[in-house]
Design a protein around this motif. Structure first.
Motif, PDB file in Angstrom:
ATOM      1  N   ALA A  21       9.980  -0.349  -8.064  1.00 21.15           N
ATOM      2  CA  ALA A  21      11.328  -0.362  -6.900  1.00 21.15           C
ATOM      3  C   ALA A  21      10.599  -0.327  -5.416  1.00 21.15           C
ATOM      4  O   ALA A  21       9.432   0.147  -5.198  1.00 21.15           O
ATOM      5  CB  ALA A  21      11.859   1.256  -7.198  1.00 21.15           C
ATOM      6  N   TYR A  22      11.504  -0.878  -4.779  1.00  9.95           N
ATOM      7  CA  TYR A  22      11.402  -0.892  -3.370  1.00  9.95           C
ATOM      8  C   TYR A  22      11.573   0.485  -2.656  1.00  9.95           C
ATOM      9  O   TYR A  22      12.879   0.972  -2.801  1.00  9.95           O
ATOM     10  CB  TYR A  22      12.006  -2.079  -2.487  1.00  9.95           C
ATOM     11  N   VAL A  23      10.785   1.043  -1.765  1.00 11.81           N
ATOM     12  CA  VAL A  23      11.169   2.116  -0.978  1.00 11.81           C
ATOM     13  C   VAL A  23      11.397   1.885   0.433  1.00 11.81           C
ATOM     14  O   VAL A  23      11.827   2.717   1.203  1.00 11.81           O
ATOM     15  CB  VAL A  23      10.113   3.159  -1.247  1.00 11.81           C
ATOM     16  N   GLU A  24      11.030   0.937   0.977  1.00 11.07           N
ATOM     17  CA  GLU A  24      11.327   0.321   2.436  1.00 11.07           C
ATOM     18  C   GLU A  24      11.029  -1.158   2.457  1.00 11.07           C
ATOM     19  O   GLU A  24      10.932  -1.693   1.647  1.00 11.07           O
ATOM     20  CB  GLU A  24      10.640   1.195   3.309  1.00 11.07           C
ATOM     21  N   LYS A  25      11.699  -1.692   3.601  1.00  9.36           N
ATOM     22  CA  LYS A  25      12.139  -3.034   3.948  1.00  9.36           C
ATOM     23  C   LYS A  25      11.225  -3.993   4.270  1.00  9.36           C
ATOM     24  O   LYS A  25      11.402  -5.265   4.329  1.00  9.36           O
ATOM     25  CB  LYS A  25      13.613  -3.025   4.695  1.00  9.36           C
ATOM     26  N   THR A  26      10.118  -3.709   4.510  1.00  9.59           N
ATOM     27  CA  THR A  26       9.015  -4.741   4.979  1.00  9.59           C
ATOM     28  C   THR A  26       8.569  -5.749   3.889  1.00  9.59           C
ATOM     29  O   THR A  26       8.125  -6.760   4.294  1.00  9.59           O
ATOM     30  CB  THR A  26       7.623  -3.943   5.594  1.00  9.59           C
ATOM     31  N   GLY A  27       8.839  -5.539   2.908  1.00  9.80           N
ATOM     32  CA  GLY A  27       8.688  -6.302   1.950  1.00  9.80           C
ATOM     33  C   GLY A  27       7.116  -6.550   1.662  1.00  9.80           C
ATOM     34  O   GLY A  27       6.718  -7.597   0.932  1.00  9.80           O
ATOM     35  N   LEU A  28       6.188  -5.545   1.970  1.00 12.58           N
ATOM     36  CA  LEU A  28       4.762  -5.649   1.872  1.00 12.58           C
ATOM     37  C   LEU A  28       4.235  -4.926   0.565  1.00 12.58           C
ATOM     38  O   LEU A  28       5.174  -4.307   0.037  1.00 12.58           O
ATOM     39  CB  LEU A  28       4.275  -5.183   3.036  1.00 12.58           C
ATOM     40  N   GLU A  29       3.210  -4.963   0.175  1.00 11.49           N
ATOM     41  CA  GLU A  29       2.500  -3.962  -1.146  1.00 11.49           C
ATOM     42  C   GLU A  29       2.904  -2.671  -0.901  1.00 11.49           C
ATOM     43  O   GLU A  29       3.295  -2.010  -1.733  1.00 11.49           O
ATOM     44  CB  GLU A  29       0.968  -4.253  -0.754  1.00 11.49           C
ATOM     45  N   SER A  30       2.727  -2.112   0.580  1.00  9.18           N
ATOM     46  CA  SER A  30       2.892  -0.702   0.764  1.00  9.18           C
ATOM     47  C   SER A  30       4.508  -0.425   0.367  1.00  9.18           C
ATOM     48  O   SER A  30       5.207   0.882   0.366  1.00  9.18           O
ATOM     49  CB  SER A  30       2.705  -0.266   2.134  1.00  9.18           C
ATOM     50  N   SER A  31       5.579  -1.476   0.289  1.00 12.23           N
ATOM     51  CA  SER A  31       6.921  -1.007   0.099  1.00 12.23           C
ATOM     52  C   SER A  31       7.135  -0.742  -1.246  1.00 12.23           C
ATOM     53  O   SER A  31       8.374  -0.168  -1.747  1.00 12.23           O
ATOM     54  CB  SER A  31       7.885  -2.410   0.391  1.00 12.23           C
ATOM     55  N   VAL A  32       6.268  -0.637  -2.180  1.00  8.82           N
ATOM     56  CA  VAL A  32       6.588  -0.870  -3.573  1.00  8.82           C
ATOM     57  C   VAL A  32       6.110   0.435  -4.422  1.00  8.82           C
ATOM     58  O   VAL A  32       5.121   0.812  -4.000  1.00  8.82           O
ATOM     59  CB  VAL A  32       6.319  -1.957  -4.374  1.00  8.82           C
ATOM     60  N   ARG A  33       6.585   1.073  -5.432  1.00  8.96           N
ATOM     61  CA  ARG A  33       6.239   2.152  -6.162  1.00  8.96           C
ATOM     62  C   ARG A  33       6.618   1.733  -7.618  1.00  8.96           C
ATOM     63  O   ARG A  33       7.370   1.309  -7.886  1.00  8.96           O
ATOM     64  CB  ARG A  33       7.114   3.543  -5.573  1.00  8.96           C
ATOM     65  N   VAL A  34       5.518   2.467  -8.235  1.00  8.20           N
ATOM     66  CA  VAL A  34       5.630   2.222  -9.858  1.00  8.20           C
ATOM     67  C   VAL A  34       6.425   3.541 -10.158  1.00  8.20           C
ATOM     68  O   VAL A  34       5.827   4.577 -10.028  1.00  8.20           O
ATOM     69  CB  VAL A  34       4.464   2.265 -10.330  1.00  8.20           C
ATOM     70  N   THR A  35       7.584   3.354 -10.977  1.00 12.31           N
ATOM     71  CA  THR A  35       8.183   4.597 -11.500  1.00 12.31           C
ATOM     72  C   THR A  35       8.472   4.537 -12.801  1.00 12.31           C
ATOM     73  O   THR A  35       8.072   3.635 -13.351  1.00 12.31           O
ATOM     74  CB  THR A  35       9.592   4.363 -10.440  1.00 12.31           C
TER      75      THR A  35
END
Length: 344
Positions: free
Chosen positions: A255-269
């Motif tokens: 899931a994406y948690v912010e909008k930059t679309g970078l690796e740091s935007s994604v979390r494993v849930t």
């Protein structure tokens, strides 16, 4: 690309797989797929066929071809397949990784050039004509002979291999953009896609038609003899690497948690990926699936919405309407427009 991150559904995390095709029961039409990756390995548009346990992508006359996408996503890993490409000017076969923010890693076969396979990558869909490279094929051409193609994608580098030999390497560090202060490198969860499409269709941009070798001949031998252009895939595999450190302790979905679309935007849930019907979104996943909002903490049963998102949910949540009934807000807007038209 939605007005709200929370409106996007989480996507199923990948598994190590070797895909077989005894039938098409494990593939769902893209107009009917609702996120249940346990029931469907693939979603598709067009008209795929099967022969000898292999999947055949078809492109009948004047059609837009076939696209098959894996329902599971990988966040770094390796995909591979044996491929016989299509042929003919304007006809393009693809074997790619594509993310929901348009990070992309490609093998593409242009039907007018059967001695080479093209490789390419994109960061968030930004066009850069220096990213592509042709790789020569040894032995039988790409239409007649089987060749084995592999994309090995890690946080540091991408390797494209043909018949077991690495033919091209891209390092992440080589993609640094100092002006934008970011690596323009594919870095977000992606699904595997198999495609056959008419790049040489007359309605396409001239640059695309030229790249594809010219306009398609819809009366070519393949159309006359079998009714369609075709490409064949076999021995399709997916291998998943460990997600980046610090990206969450879930294992079911991305899931994406912010909008930059970078690796740091994604979390494993551990959030659900399944919608009850096409009238729902990530804002309301349906009974028993309320933990799917990306604003929620992993594994929680509540969804956190921003004020602006909450104010807009009436337009996308249908839970207070009878089946097939439009929400009240839509009728209200329609009524206002009708009155305005009458007055004018």
């Amino acid at each position: 690309m939605s007005y709200s991150l929370n409106a996007c559904t989480p996507k199923a995390a990948g598994q190590n797989r070797t895909f077989t095709w005894p039938n098409l029961d494990n593939a769902a039409l893209n107009t009917k797929y609702l996120g249940n990756a346990s029931a469907s390995d693939w979603e598709y548009s067009g008209s795929p066929k099967l022969k000898d346990g292999n999947v055949i992508l078809t492109m009948p006359k004047n059609s837009v071809g076939t696209l098959i996408s894996s329902t599971h996503y990988i966040w770094y890993g390796k995909i591979a397949a044996d491929v016989k490409s299509s042929r003919g000017k304007g006809v393009v076969t693809g074997f790619i990784l594509m993310s929901d923010v348009k990070d992309e890693i490609d093998f593409e076969w242009v039907g007018s050039d059967l001695e080479n396979v093209q490789t390419n990558f994109y960061f968030q869909g930004i066009t850069n004509y220096t990213n592509g490279a042709k790789l020569p094929i040894t032995g039988e051409d790409t239409y007649i002979g089987w060749h084995h193609y592999e994309i090995d994608w890690t946080p540091e580098a991408i390797n494209w291999s043909v018949d077991g030999i690495v033919k091209r390497t891209l390092t992440k560090k080589s993609t640094w953009n100092g002006t934008a202060n970011r690596y323009e490198y594919p870095q977000t969860p992606s699904r595997m896609q198999l495609s056959l499409w008419p790049a040489g269709r007359a309605s396409n941009a001239q640059g695309t038609i030229d790249w594809a070798g010219g306009q398609i001949d819809w009366n070519a031998a393949d159309i006359r003899d079998q009714g369609y252009y075709s490409a064949t895939f076999a021995n399709i595999t997916m291998q998943c690497y460990e997600p980046p450190a610090g990206s969450g302790d879930g294992h079911l979905s991305y899931a994406y948690v912010e909008k930059t679309g970078l690796e740091s935007s994604v979390r494993v849930t551990n959030n659900s990926t399944v919608l009850p019907d096409m009238g729902h979104t990530g804002l309301n996943m349906g009974t028993g699936n309320s933990s799917t909002g990306v604003g929620a903490s992993e594994g929680s049963s509540s969804t956190t919405l921003t004020t602006s998102t909450a104010a807009s949910t009436e337009f996308v949540q249908h839970e207070n309407n009878a089946p097939g009934q439009l929400p009240r807000s839509v009728w209200l807007v329609a009524g206002v427009l009708l009155v305005a038209m009458i007055i004018s």
